[in-house]
Write a protein that holds these residues in place. Structure first.
Motif, PDB file in Angstrom:
ATOM      1  N   ASP A 125       0.791  -1.223   0.010  1.00  0.00           N
ATOM      2  CA  ASP A 125      -0.138   0.107   0.052  1.00  0.00           C
ATOM      3  C   ASP A 125       0.808   1.176   0.157  1.00  0.00           C
ATOM      4  O   ASP A 125       0.483   2.216  -0.271  1.00  0.00           O
ATOM      5  CB  ASP A 125      -0.857   0.017   1.267  1.00  0.00           C
ATOM      6  CG  ASP A 125      -2.061  -0.937   0.990  1.00  0.00           C
ATOM      7  OD1 ASP A 125      -2.374  -1.491  -0.145  1.00  0.00           O
ATOM      8  OD2 ASP A 125      -2.357  -1.659   2.138  1.00  0.00           O
ATOM      9  N   SER A 176       6.864  -1.064 -10.034  1.00  0.00           N
ATOM     10  CA  SER A 176       5.970   0.099  -9.576  1.00  0.00           C
ATOM     11  C   SER A 176       5.166  -0.275  -8.463  1.00  0.00           C
ATOM     12  O   SER A 176       4.430  -1.284  -8.716  1.00  0.00           O
ATOM     13  CB  SER A 176       5.189   0.527 -10.678  1.00  0.00           C
ATOM     14  OG  SER A 176       4.316   1.552 -10.540  1.00  0.00           O
ATOM     15  N   THR A 178       2.788   2.346  -7.875  1.00  0.00           N
ATOM     16  CA  THR A 178       1.748   3.548  -7.947  1.00  0.00           C
ATOM     17  C   THR A 178       0.944   3.186  -9.390  1.00  0.00           C
ATOM     18  O   THR A 178      -0.254   3.812  -9.278  1.00  0.00           O
ATOM     19  CB  THR A 178       2.307   4.706  -8.300  1.00  0.00           C
ATOM     20  OG1 THR A 178       3.506   4.805  -9.218  1.00  0.00           O
ATOM     21  CG2 THR A 178       3.300   5.291  -6.885  1.00  0.00           C
ATOM     22  N   GLU A 179       1.515   2.524 -10.485  1.00  0.00           N
ATOM     23  CA  GLU A 179       0.680   2.135 -11.435  1.00  0.00           C
ATOM     24  C   GLU A 179      -0.662   1.478 -11.373  1.00  0.00           C
ATOM     25  O   GLU A 179      -1.913   1.695 -11.844  1.00  0.00           O
ATOM     26  CB  GLU A 179       1.432   1.418 -12.451  1.00  0.00           C
ATOM     27  CG  GLU A 179       2.564   1.972 -12.992  1.00  0.00           C
ATOM     28  CD  GLU A 179       3.334   1.269 -14.287  1.00  0.00           C
ATOM     29  OE1 GLU A 179       2.637   0.111 -14.437  1.00  0.00           O
ATOM     30  OE2 GLU A 179       4.223   1.682 -14.418  1.00  0.00           O
ATOM     31  N   ARG A 180      -0.785   0.662 -10.341  1.00  0.00           N
ATOM     32  CA  ARG A 180      -2.029  -0.031  -9.869  1.00  0.00           C
ATOM     33  C   ARG A 180      -1.903  -0.051  -8.048  1.00  0.00           C
ATOM     34  O   ARG A 180      -1.256  -0.592  -7.720  1.00  0.00           O
ATOM     35  CB  ARG A 180      -2.088  -1.445 -10.202  1.00  0.00           C
ATOM     36  CG  ARG A 180      -3.428  -2.171  -9.794  1.00  0.00           C
ATOM     37  CD  ARG A 180      -3.681  -3.602 -10.230  1.00  0.00           C
ATOM     38  NE  ARG A 180      -4.912  -4.067  -9.748  1.00  0.00           N
ATOM     39  CZ  ARG A 180      -5.079  -5.530  -9.980  1.00  0.00           C
ATOM     40  NH1 ARG A 180      -4.263  -6.286 -10.568  1.00  0.00           N
ATOM     41  NH2 ARG A 180      -6.116  -5.792  -9.561  1.00  0.00           N
ATOM     42  N   PRO A 181      -2.461   1.009  -7.614  1.00  0.00           N
ATOM     43  CA  PRO A 181      -2.165   1.208  -6.046  1.00  0.00           C
ATOM     44  C   PRO A 181      -2.670  -0.024  -5.401  1.00  0.00           C
ATOM     45  O   PRO A 181      -3.610  -0.531  -5.650  1.00  0.00           O
ATOM     46  CB  PRO A 181      -3.176   2.446  -5.974  1.00  0.00           C
ATOM     47  CG  PRO A 181      -3.248   3.361  -7.138  1.00  0.00           C
ATOM     48  CD  PRO A 181      -3.183   2.159  -8.205  1.00  0.00           C
ATOM     49  N   HIS A 219      -0.955  -2.720  -5.091  1.00  0.00           N
ATOM     50  CA  HIS A 219      -0.223  -3.872  -5.891  1.00  0.00           C
ATOM     51  C   HIS A 219       1.342  -3.567  -6.329  1.00  0.00           C
ATOM     52  O   HIS A 219       1.506  -2.529  -6.480  1.00  0.00           O
ATOM     53  CB  HIS A 219      -1.007  -4.347  -7.025  1.00  0.00           C
ATOM     54  CG  HIS A 219      -2.187  -4.792  -6.733  1.00  0.00           C
ATOM     55  ND1 HIS A 219      -3.531  -3.814  -6.612  1.00  0.00           N
ATOM     56  CD2 HIS A 219      -2.860  -6.059  -6.882  1.00  0.00           C
ATOM     57  CE1 HIS A 219      -4.458  -4.680  -6.491  1.00  0.00           C
ATOM     58  NE2 HIS A 219      -4.151  -5.891  -6.658  1.00  0.00           N
ATOM     59  N   ARG A 271       3.810  -3.891  -9.035  1.00  0.00           N
ATOM     60  CA  ARG A 271       3.820  -4.559 -10.442  1.00  0.00           C
ATOM     61  C   ARG A 271       5.147  -4.611 -10.885  1.00  0.00           C
ATOM     62  O   ARG A 271       6.101  -3.645 -10.801  1.00  0.00           O
ATOM     63  CB  ARG A 271       3.045  -3.493 -11.441  1.00  0.00           C
ATOM     64  CG  ARG A 271       3.339  -3.516 -12.588  1.00  0.00           C
ATOM     65  CD  ARG A 271       2.260  -2.547 -13.557  1.00  0.00           C
ATOM     66  NE  ARG A 271       0.981  -3.265 -13.565  1.00  0.00           N
ATOM     67  CZ  ARG A 271      -0.301  -2.740 -14.078  1.00  0.00           C
ATOM     68  NH1 ARG A 271      -0.233  -1.756 -14.779  1.00  0.00           N
ATOM     69  NH2 ARG A 271      -1.579  -3.275 -13.898  1.00  0.00           N
ATOM     70  N   ASP A 318       1.071  -8.534 -11.448  1.00  0.00           N
ATOM     71  CA  ASP A 318       0.646  -7.743 -10.303  1.00  0.00           C
ATOM     72  C   ASP A 318       0.617  -8.457  -9.177  1.00  0.00           C
ATOM     73  O   ASP A 318      -0.180  -9.757  -9.016  1.00  0.00           O
ATOM     74  CB  ASP A 318      -0.829  -6.978 -10.503  1.00  0.00           C
ATOM     75  CG  ASP A 318      -0.517  -5.791 -11.503  1.00  0.00           C
ATOM     76  OD1 ASP A 318       0.627  -5.094 -11.780  1.00  0.00           O
ATOM     77  OD2 ASP A 318      -1.555  -5.495 -12.134  1.00  0.00           O
ATOM     78  N   ASP A 363      -0.749  -8.820  -4.933  1.00  0.00           N
ATOM     79  CA  ASP A 363      -1.702  -7.916  -4.198  1.00  0.00           C
ATOM     80  C   ASP A 363      -1.031  -7.935  -2.834  1.00  0.00           C
ATOM     81  O   ASP A 363      -0.887  -6.853  -1.927  1.00  0.00           O
ATOM     82  CB  ASP A 363      -2.966  -8.588  -4.079  1.00  0.00           C
ATOM     83  CG  ASP A 363      -3.961  -7.726  -3.301  1.00  0.00           C
ATOM     84  OD1 ASP A 363      -3.579  -6.755  -2.865  1.00  0.00           O
ATOM     85  OD2 ASP A 363      -4.995  -8.332  -2.844  1.00  0.00           O
TER      86      ASP A 363
END
Length: 246
Positions: free
Chosen positions: A90, A111, A113-116, A118, A120, A235, A237
């Motif tokens: 997070d 990353s 931030t590309e899929r908050p 997660h 990536r 990704d 989680d």
């Protein structure tokens, strides 16, 4: 004359005139608190002094590193908190207890931030882990779980242990160590688990297994490979590492 540049461990170099040079990667470091020296790897700093002819020596007169030599007299080592059991990814940056292999964590391949919420990862290179529980995609079957391994550098895949998981909403992956055994398992919901493959020899993860010199220790983690060079992403989680011993 050129010196071997593979790695950075101490080595001996024989010059053409017969002289021998001690070629060391570690070197003494002067700090405001006095002289210190990195011995071997980045494991500790030792208080040192210099002889009249400019050579470093341990300040306590010994030949081996020690906690007493590293810390000032009367100082108490600060406690290091244990990392959390679970990381839900997070935060906007990777936590400091994570390690990356031979390259820093840069936005080119990692990353948060590309899929908050997660982690990536972009696929690169080819796999070179000892054991890996692999989730891949096959043209006729969709997503498939299986086990890949390298035995002292030789790549292989374990036959007869693949699972078709194309209808799973998520793939929960687990590696469990029990003494000399390693077992992989998978689950579509994180509740009902199914073993993937047989029990594997965890002793192969030892530094002294095989013919080649190794010194990194065993790691557990996540990785992504894209052999097609398209830098496909995966990704994650969350990641959890816990001790199940009573």
């Amino acid at each position: 004359m050129f010196l071997n540049s593979s790695g950075f461990d101490p080595s001996l170099f024989h010059d053409e005139d017969g002289r021998t040079t001690p070629h060391l990667a570690s070197r003494p470091v002067r700090t405001p608190a006095g002289a210190r020296c990195v011995l071997g790897r980045e494991t500790c700093l030792q208080r040192v002094g210099w002889t009249d002819d400019g050579w470093p020596r341990l300040a306590d007169g010994g030949r081996l590193p020690s906690l007493e030599a590293a810390a000032p007299r009367g100082a108490t080592p600060a406690p290091v908190p244990a990392p959390p059991v679970r990381d839900d990814f997070d935060a906007p940056a990777l936590a400091p207890y994570w390690n990356t292999l031979r390259t820093p964590a840069t936005p080119q391949w990692l990353s948060l931030t590309e899929r908050p919420g997660h982690l990536r990862l972009r696929g690169r290179q080819s796999p070179h882990s000892r054991y890996a529980l692999r989730l891949t995609h096959e043209e006729c079957r969709g997503r498939v779980l299986g086990i890949v391994l390298t035995d002292d550098g030789a790549y292989g895949e374990l036959p007869g242990c693949e699972l078709d998981v194309d209808d799973w909403p998520l793939a929960h992956l687990r590696a469990r160590f029990d003494g000399p055994e390693l077992r992989f398992a998978a689950s579509p919901d994180g509740v009902s688990w199914q073993d993937v493959g047989p029990a594997l020899e965890a002793t192969r993860l030892s530094d002294d297994y095989g013919e080649r010199l190794r010194f990194t220790g065993a790691f557990v983690g996540v990785c992504v490979q894209d052999l097609g060079g398209t830098r496909a992403v995966a990704d994650f989680d969350w990641f959890e590492l816990r001790d199940l011993a009573p």
